[in-house]
Enzyme design. Structure first.
Site, PDB file in Angstrom:
ATOM      1  N   HIS A 191      18.204  -6.691   7.417  1.00 44.58           N
ATOM      2  CA  HIS A 191      17.893  -5.656   8.411  1.00 44.58           C
ATOM      3  C   HIS A 191      19.063  -4.719   8.645  1.00 44.58           C
ATOM      4  O   HIS A 191      18.882  -3.525   8.875  1.00 44.58           O
ATOM      5  CB  HIS A 191      17.421  -6.296   9.712  1.00 44.58           C
ATOM      6  CG  HIS A 191      16.064  -6.891   9.597  1.00 44.58           C
ATOM      7  ND1 HIS A 191      14.938  -6.121   9.454  1.00 44.58           N
ATOM      8  CD2 HIS A 191      15.643  -8.174   9.535  1.00 44.58           C
ATOM      9  CE1 HIS A 191      13.882  -6.903   9.333  1.00 44.58           C
ATOM     10  NE2 HIS A 191      14.278  -8.154   9.377  1.00 44.58           N
ATOM     11  N   GLU A 433       2.428  -9.246   0.860  1.00 48.05           N
ATOM     12  CA  GLU A 433       3.766  -9.837   0.779  1.00 48.05           C
ATOM     13  C   GLU A 433       3.710 -11.346   0.528  1.00 48.05           C
ATOM     14  O   GLU A 433       4.730 -11.985   0.320  1.00 48.05           O
ATOM     15  CB  GLU A 433       4.552  -9.536   2.062  1.00 48.05           C
ATOM     16  CG  GLU A 433       3.781  -9.808   3.334  1.00 48.05           C
ATOM     17  CD  GLU A 433       4.375  -9.120   4.554  1.00 48.05           C
ATOM     18  OE1 GLU A 433       5.595  -8.881   4.581  1.00 48.05           O
ATOM     19  OE2 GLU A 433       3.612  -8.820   5.492  1.00 48.05           O
ATOM     20  N   ASP A 457       9.623  -9.488   1.125  1.00 47.20           N
ATOM     21  CA  ASP A 457       9.119 -10.853   1.290  1.00 47.20           C
ATOM     22  C   ASP A 457       8.372 -11.343   0.054  1.00 47.20           C
ATOM     23  O   ASP A 457       8.451 -12.522  -0.304  1.00 47.20           O
ATOM     24  CB  ASP A 457       8.207 -10.949   2.518  1.00 47.20           C
ATOM     25  CG  ASP A 457       9.000 -11.132   3.807  1.00 47.20           C
ATOM     26  OD1 ASP A 457      10.147 -11.597   3.732  1.00 47.20           O
ATOM     27  OD2 ASP A 457       8.472 -10.788   4.883  1.00 47.20           O
ATOM     28  N   CYS A 504       6.131  -0.445   0.559  1.00 43.21           N
ATOM     29  CA  CYS A 504       7.050  -0.131   1.649  1.00 43.21           C
ATOM     30  C   CYS A 504       8.277  -1.035   1.646  1.00 43.21           C
ATOM     31  O   CYS A 504       9.105  -0.966   2.547  1.00 43.21           O
ATOM     32  CB  CYS A 504       6.338  -0.219   2.998  1.00 43.21           C
ATOM     33  SG  CYS A 504       5.555  -1.816   3.315  1.00 43.21           S
TER      34      CYS A 504
END
Length: 573
Positions: A191, A433, A457, A504
């Site tokens: 992140h 994912e 993921d 994405c």
């Protein structure tokens, strides 16, 4: 002496500045019996005054950079510092037990924290426990004469150095002063790395030892293009990297000329380049970089930046702002993806051995429908202000998708019956994912309007390798033929049903992956806004027919990720 450290290049750019150490200080102390209790009470009073003064400054800074609503958390902290019952109890403890101020403070606040945390049926009081923890740390730092890092108070050009950066840390960074950051841990998909690309500042993660090698105020160089960190650079090094920074700025200026152009390949095919965002404020970056849509709006930041569950009205305002801001261009909104490494202080989640494989995202939403329905209502109300697409994360089974969509349709029917306008053209899709969903994409394609592949993921689940674990980081292989086959299966399944597939995950903006994804027929690429113009420049030089040949060879002829990379280089050089 100059020292070179190597890390993972997480966000492009070059920066030269003093280090700002964003690490938790040592706040340990010994319990001491004292004779002069009055002087300890006086020490406490001075520490409380300093903490209040500091918090008022931080609050004002937060108002200026984040807005009045975001700054309200500091009002709660100031209230704790002025609570007569709490302060009185600490003073009594010091006097009655003849202990030093540090011990008197900690013993009482620990008692209050334990009491409030135990009020599981009262979320408001549980939040006060977190406030008291933060305030205790701040007062203790003043008693001990230790500097507490505060990223929101940075007011000079620095490079932030940390073991890791939390989403709340990065949300406080002011890019006017924070020129880059570097961490001990993390990867390109952590992140902190994703936030760096959103802020458009250079970043290097996973150096393993930067916090041990650098002291506050040391001059350092960050080369986010190569993943190199120079500690105590020589004058000649500074000149070299200043030249490299200028060359990169010149390259960005060239890419910027493509800002208002459509993304058209060499053979004339249009491909949509979209941006990933976390808040309405990120739209500035989307527009500055020529984004053609928002391919992922991460709504969890609404929850993470709030002291309690955001209300329907608060969410409606945020979604409306993004939809209006995109002026008719598509906005894909992902419903709340909390869990894994994204926690809420006011939402008690079970302790799990592996939270990434546990209770998160759609699984929480389906189990706590009131929270989910509030978000769905806010989205539906906002839908008339733009081109909304709703996406459910972490879908593993058709049953989950059907249940989530049924709730959406129920809330739509309620709103319509109440006389509230709702758009009729909302597309509803899922993130791919989980490998199970990718394998039966043909089944999902009959029921969804679109897919968006979340490669961050999908790769870690397919390879059974935690993307945050350096020991198995070699298995995070976006170009592995197994990953490419799953992606192809999803794209082919959607096209067979006349649907579209986007991506994405960070792979969408990876310059090695882009030619492969073009060849596989990916319809929409959504990435950090700062990667859009660079990707548009690359796509304009590529022929999709030739890239289809490349993708076919990568999937059928290559055995390893390394062979795929070599093949891409041979096709694009």
């Amino acid at each position: 002496m100059v020292e070179m450290l190597k890390g993972i290049a997480a966000s492009d750019g070059v920066a030269i500045a003093k280090a700002y150490m964003l690490i938790e200080p040592d706040l340990s102390f010994n319990k001491i019996t004292v004779e002069d209790s009055d002087s300890e009470v006086e020490r406490l009073a001075k520490a409380l005054d300093k903490a209040k003064e500091e918090l008022e400054m931080i609050r004002q800074k937060a108002v200026e950079s984040l807005g009045e609503e975001e700054a309200q958390v500091f009002d709660a902290h100031l209230m704790v510092l002025s609570d007569p019952e709490l302060i009185g109890s600490i003073e009594s403890n010091i006097k009655d037990n003849k202990v030093n101020a540090e011990s008197g403070l900690k013993e009482v606040t620990d008692m209050f924290i334990g009491m409030f945390e135990g009020m599981e049926d009262n979320p408001y009081m549980q939040e006060r426990a977190a406030d008291i923890k933060d305030v205790t740390k701040r007062v203790l730092s003043h008693l001990l004469g230790v500097k507490l890092p505060s990223p929101s108070m940075i007011n000079e050009e620095v490079i932030v150095v940390a073991h890791d950066l939390t989403p709340s840390d990065t949300a406080q960074l002011d890019r006017k002063f924070v020129k880059a950051f570097v961490t001990d841990i993390g990867g390109r998909t952590s992140h902190s790395a994703i936030m760096a690309r959103s802020l458009e500042i250079p970043a290097i993660v996973g150096t393993k030892e930067i916090t041990a090698k650098v002291k506050d105020g040391d001059m350092i160089v960050i080369d986010g293009l190569e993943g190199d960190v120079l500690v105590h650079p020589a004058d000649s090094d500074v000149k070299t990297y200043e030249a490299k920074a200028k060359a990169f700025a010149d390259q960005k200026a060239e890419w910027n000329k493509l800002k208002n152009e459509a993304t058209v390949t060499l053979d004339g095919k249009h491909i949509e380049l979209a941006a990933n965002i976390g808040t309405p404020k990120d739209l500035v970056g989307v527009k500055d970089n020529g984004g053609e849509a928002v391919g992922l709006y991460r709504t969890e930041f609404l929850y993470m930046d709030s002291p309690d569950f955001p209300s329907e009205e608060d969410q409606f305002i945020a979604y409306k702002a993004v939809l209006e801001g995109m002026e008719g261009k598509a906005v894909v909104v992902r419903t709340m993806d909390i869990g894994g490494d994204k926690e809420l202080p006011y939402l008690t989640l079970p302790h799990e051995m592996n939270p990434f494989l546990g209770y998160r995202a759609i699984r929480i939403c389906l189990a706590q429908p009131d929270m989910f329905r509030t978000q769905l209502r806010a989205l539906l109300r906002a839908s008339v202000f733009g081109k909304l697409r709703i996406m459910f994360p972490m879908i593993a089974t058709l049953g989950e998708f059907r249940q989530a969509k049924a709730m959406l349709m129920e809330e739509k029917a309620k709103l319509v019956s109440e006389g509230v306008s709702v758009a009729d053209d909302i597309q509803v899709g899922i993130m791919i994912e989980i490998p199970a969903a990718a394998v039966i994409a043909d089944k999902f394609a009959k029921e969804v309007d679109f897919f968006s592949i979340g490669t961050n993921d999908l790769i870690q689940y397919t390879m059974a390798a935690d993307r945050m674990n350096e020991r198995v980081s070699y298995l995070y292989q976006p170009y592995n033929p197994s990953i490419l086959r799953l992606i192809k299966n999803v794209i082919d399944a959607s096209h067979k049903e006349g649907k579209w597939t986007g991506m994405c995950g960070e792979m969408a903006g990876d310059q090695t992956a882009v030619p492969l994804l073009m060849g596989l027929g990916l319809d929409e690429f959504s990435m950090s806004a700062s990667s859009i113009l660079k990707t548009r420049s690359l796509m304009k030089r590529l022929d999709t027919t030739k890239m289809a040949e490349l993708a076919d060879k990568a999937i059928n002829d290559c055995d390893t990720a390394e062979e795929v990379v070599a093949l891409v280089e041979s096709y694009t050089k």
